[in-house]
Every structure is written in structure tokens, then in C-alpha cells.
Write a protein that holds these residues in place. Structure first.
Motif, PDB file in Angstrom:
ATOM      1  N   HIS A 173       3.140   9.450 -11.957  1.00 49.24           N
ATOM      2  CA  HIS A 173       4.601   9.452 -12.049  1.00 49.24           C
ATOM      3  C   HIS A 173       5.091  10.818 -12.508  1.00 49.24           C
ATOM      4  O   HIS A 173       4.686  11.318 -13.562  1.00 49.24           O
ATOM      5  N   THR A 228      10.502   6.950 -10.757  1.00 51.04           N
ATOM      6  CA  THR A 228       9.521   5.986 -10.254  1.00 51.04           C
ATOM      7  C   THR A 228       8.980   5.088 -11.355  1.00 51.04           C
ATOM      8  O   THR A 228       8.153   4.215 -11.085  1.00 51.04           O
ATOM      9  N   ASP A 255       7.379  -0.296  -6.297  1.00 49.54           N
ATOM     10  CA  ASP A 255       8.530   0.591  -6.116  1.00 49.54           C
ATOM     11  C   ASP A 255       8.886   1.325  -7.407  1.00 49.54           C
ATOM     12  O   ASP A 255       9.308   2.484  -7.358  1.00 49.54           O
ATOM     13  N   ILE A 256       8.738   0.642  -8.519  1.00 53.33           N
ATOM     14  CA  ILE A 256       9.074   1.251  -9.801  1.00 53.33           C
ATOM     15  C   ILE A 256       8.286   0.548 -10.911  1.00 53.33           C
ATOM     16  O   ILE A 256       8.157  -0.693 -10.907  1.00 53.33           O
TER      17      ILE A 256
END
Length: 321
Positions: A173, A228, A255-256
Motif C-alpha cells: 500500500h 488503498t 479493493d480497500i
């Protein structure tokens, strides 16, 4: 007491002995006094008694937000510990408002509580100084204020936040959103400083107010900014962030990613379960009550700093690391 004594045919001194748990002249006399108390609906005047004994056997607890499960659990722990020592607890809900906090603190002092537990709404030390100047034993819980000299009971999440930062960066990330608490609270400021320091330049910070709606609004801004992963510094803001993620149809953690400061019983039951930094809430509440009782008894307890722990679950994709 005079009415009870007359009704039972005894002296007021005998009634007093029965009320205070001392032996009455005979078991029959004791039963007669208790029957008179029941028939007359007599209740001792606690405030009048406190003027004579200088103790109400009552503690005051002013918490930041009663709707927050973290503070509700703390309040329960304080109450359990206090009750085991023969004390009652009167709770005031500051609702994250300095003005409402001050109102409850002054009301509890007017009610002659023996001591006060306070989770400060802000860093402003004026209310703490006011309580201390009045000579009322005071312990700060979860948060502190500038220049406080009274005992403080809190949890340290520095190691857990640093470990979480390493985990997220190690997972790749490069834009991590931080939903921080208010900067005018010690917890809001300190947690953010530790995490952003550990994340370096990949952190994007939006401040909330420890409420669910602010978590939702902050999450919307950060998601629009292309983060993210989200790290939320409070469980209610965490629920708001989770709601915003669900509303957008995003999948966690694909997705996150999501992590929340404070655990809740339902977080492990979600799909995926939520990664959290868990505070020892029950221990905090009980330790705070013990510290306050020590102050009331003329002792000077040390500050208590417990350790929050990182609990890794599926919402940060740990299984993929």
C-alpha cells in the motif's frame, strides 16, 4: 429515624445500630425495627449522612460518549470494581462536549461524590485545575490534559500502530488513509502522530470527531483521493468508514483494506473480520477505579499505562501476505 423508633418502640440509637449493621439488643428487636422500616417506607438520607461522615460512598464518572461501546465497557468495569469496594458510581455523558462535561463535573461535585473519574473532552486543563483546587480526588481515564498532575490510566497503542504501519506498507500500500480523532484530544493527536510517523509519506490524514458520521465523511474523502487502505482511530468512526465502503460496493480487502483502533464483539463476525488494535478496556476501567479509591484513602498511586495489541484479521488481507 424518630418515626421508626416510635413505631418499633425502641430508641433512635437502636434504629441507628440496626441501620449500620451493628447488633441490636436482641434478634427480636432487630426484626421489629426492620419491620417498622418496611412499613413506613423509611430510607436514610444519604446526603445528610455524608455531612456527618464526610463520605457518600459514591464515585463520579464522566465519559466522553455513552453511545461509544468502548466507553460503555469502561463504565461497566469501573462500576464492577467500585461495587466490590462498597461504592456506587454516578455516570455523566459529556457527549464529546467540553461545556456538557463541565456541567456534569460540577453537578457531581455538588452532589459530594468522594472522587471523580474523568475522560477529558479536550486538552484544556482548566476544568481539571478547578477540580484539583477543590481538593476532590481525581483520576484521568483514557485521555490526559496539558500539565495534569493527577494520576492517569490509559492504554499505549504505539507498538501496535507501528506494527500495523509496517504490515500495510509491506503489503504494497502506497496511499494509506488515516481517519484521525480531533487534534485537541490527547488520543486523537498521539495516535495520529505515531501512525503517520511510521507510515512516512504514504499517509493521507482526515480528522473526524470520534462519531460515526464523521468516519463516513472522512472515508468518502480519502477513497476519492485514491487510498488503498484505511486506518480508523476509533470504533464509531470505523463503523462510519465501513458503511461508506459498503455503500460504494467496494470489496474488503481486495479493493480497500481496513483497520480500526478499538475492538468490538461483532468485528470478528463480519465478512471479512476486521483487523483492530484492541485496548484492554476492562483492565483500564478497573485500574482507574482502584487508583481513585487509593487517592480517597490518602495514597498516591502511580500512572497506569496498559498496552494495546494488534489483532490481525482478514480485512487487511493478512492471509495474502
Amino acid at each position: 429515624m424518630k418515626d421508626v423508633a416510635q413505631h418499633a418502640g425502641v430508641s433512635t440509637a437502636t434504629v441507628s445500630r440496626v441501620l449500620n449493621g451493628h447488633a441490636a439488643p436482641t434478634p427480636e428487636t432487630r426484626e421489629r425495627v426492620l419491620a417498622a422500616i418496611e412499613e413506613l417506607g423509611y430510607r436514610p438520607n444519604a446526603l445528610a449522612r455524608s455531612l456527618r461522615t464526610t463520605s457518600t460512598q459514591t464515585l463520579g464518572l464522566v465519559i466522553s460518549d455513552l453511545l461509544n461501546p468502548f466507553f460503555a465497557e469502561i463504565a461497566r468495569a469501573v462500576e464492577d470494581e467500585a461495587r466490590s469496594h462498597g461504592y456506587c458510581v454516578v455516570i455523566g455523558n459529556a457527549d464529546e462536549s467540553a461545556e456538557q462535561e463541565a456541567t456534569y463535573v460540577r453537578t457531581l461535585l455538588d452532589r459530594r461524590v468522594d472522587g471523580l473519574l474523568l475522560c477529558p473532552a479536550t486538552d484544556d486543563p482548566s476544568l481539571v485545575r478547578e477540580v484539583s483546587a477543590g481538593g476532590v480526588p481525581l483520576v484521568l481515564l483514557d485521555r490526559t490534559v496539558r500539565g495534569a498532575t493527577c494520576p492517569v490510566v490509559r492504554a499505549d497503542g504505539s507498538e501496535a500502530l507501528t506494527a500495523l504501519a509496517r504490515r500495510l506498507v509491506g503489503a504494497g500500500h502506497s496511499r494509506i488513509g488515516v481517519i484521525a480523532g480531533p487534534p485537541n484530544t490527547s488520543t486523537g493527536r498521539e495516535r495520529t502522530d505515531v501512525l503517520t510517523g511510521a507510515l512516512g509519506g504514504v499517509a493521507r490524514v482526515v480528522h473526524g470527531d470520534f462519531r460515526q458520521e464523521s468516519g463516513s465523511q472522512a472515508a468518502a474523502k480519502l477513497i476519492d483521493d485514491g487510498v488503498t487502505a484505511l486506518v480508523v482511530m476509533d470504533n464509531l468512526m470505523g463503523l462510519g468508514a465501513l458503511g461508506e465502503i459498503r455503500a460504494r460496493g467496494l470489496q474488503i480487502p481486495h479493493d480497500i483494506a481496513l483497520a480500526v483502533f478499538d475492538d468490538q464483539p461483532w468485528f470478528p463476525l463480519l465478512d471479512p473480520p476486521i483487523t483492530v488494535i484492541a485496548q484492554p478496556t476492562v483492565e483500564m476501567g478497573r485500574a482507574a477505579a482502584r487508583s481513585l479509591l487509593a487517592l480517597i484513602n490518602g495514597q498516591q498511586p502511580d500512572d497506569v499505562r496498559l498496552t494495546a495489541k494488534l489483532v490481525l484479521r482478514g480485512s487487511c488481507g493478512e492471509a495474502e501476505l
